[in-house]
Scaffold this active site. Sequence first.
Site, PDB file in Angstrom:
ATOM      1  N   PRO A   2    -104.615  22.377 -25.113  1.00  0.00           N
ATOM      2  CG  PRO A   2    -106.717  22.461 -26.097  1.00  0.00           C
ATOM      3  CD  PRO A   2    -105.982  21.934 -24.898  1.00  0.00           C
ATOM      4  CD  GLU A   3     -99.242  25.604 -23.636  1.00  0.00           C
ATOM      5  OE1 GLU A   3     -98.534  26.581 -23.868  1.00  0.00           O
ATOM      6  OE2 GLU A   3     -98.824  24.574 -23.085  1.00  0.00           O
ATOM      7  CE  LYS A  66    -103.228  28.884 -21.572  1.00  0.00           C
ATOM      8  NZ  LYS A  66    -103.012  28.029 -20.391  1.00  0.00           N
ATOM      9  NE  ARG A 267     -99.852  22.639 -15.284  1.00  0.00           N
ATOM     10  CZ  ARG A 267    -100.288  23.520 -16.170  1.00  0.00           C
ATOM     11  NH1 ARG A 267    -100.768  24.682 -15.782  1.00  0.00           N
ATOM     12  NH2 ARG A 267    -100.249  23.249 -17.455  1.00  0.00           N
TER      13      ARG A 267
END
Length: 277
Positions: A2-3, A66, A267
């Site tokens: 979730p962003e 977030k 990432r």
Amino acid sequence: MPELPEVEAVVRTLRPFVVGRKITSCHVLHPIAVRPSSGRGARAAAARIERALPGRRVVGVTRLGKFLLMPLDRGVIAMHFRLDGQLVWFEATKTTGHIDVAIGFGGAGTLGFVDGRHFGRVEFEEDQSQIAGLKKLGVDSLSKEFTRPRFAELLAKSSLPLKLFLLDQKKVAGIGNIYSNEAMWLARLKPMRRASSLKPAEVARLYKSIGSILRRALECCLHPAPNFRDPNWWFQGIEDILNLYGREGLKCRRDGHPILRSEQGGRSTFWCKACQK
Ligand SMILES: [Zn+2]
């Protein structure tokens, strides 16, 4: 993961379930879910939350970056979903399946915080200023405070590669791996560019792209909205609006060149060498 758009969709969907309701019980089934960021004292934190919450009333549900925030008549609950934490609603006091934290609202139902991988966190503090993760948060990327001049100023001060700048929650809060990749592709900017090297026209493109992808993703996350009554709910159809996600080696939708994958800060960065400069 979730962003900002996913958390915002959860915030809006959760409001009618809990706002105005009084908490009647709190059970921490997996203390790791309430472990403080210092990494110690999970059991003490669990006991404290279980004791503190009953009797307090939820006055709102909001978001910063977030983080989902649930202000109470006294104190605040903060939730961070990390990789795949989620919320589930039970119509009764009885819950089923894996639940980390169960917050009961009398006969109305029970809100479950669920994260089988135990990266997500639930925190409670008497004052929002005591939530450690919020102190370092930069400007929220969907807030009124996130203006183009402000964004330009932050970029100009940073020597980070653009991708890492966008991921840094201390600078701009709410953007994660997926939407940073998309925003840079929309703005035709190379993820390895130094943040401070952006020219005014490039800053303008990136600023517009961030707003555009976050708003489109939020629309997508709200249609259909999260179904907290289904313990297996998850966001649907977001990949349809993404140009890079899951498309390594496939053709760039702008020019047909292959989508590349690079590592940045541990990432994955997806990008197109032909159109991102
Ligand atoms: Zn391209």
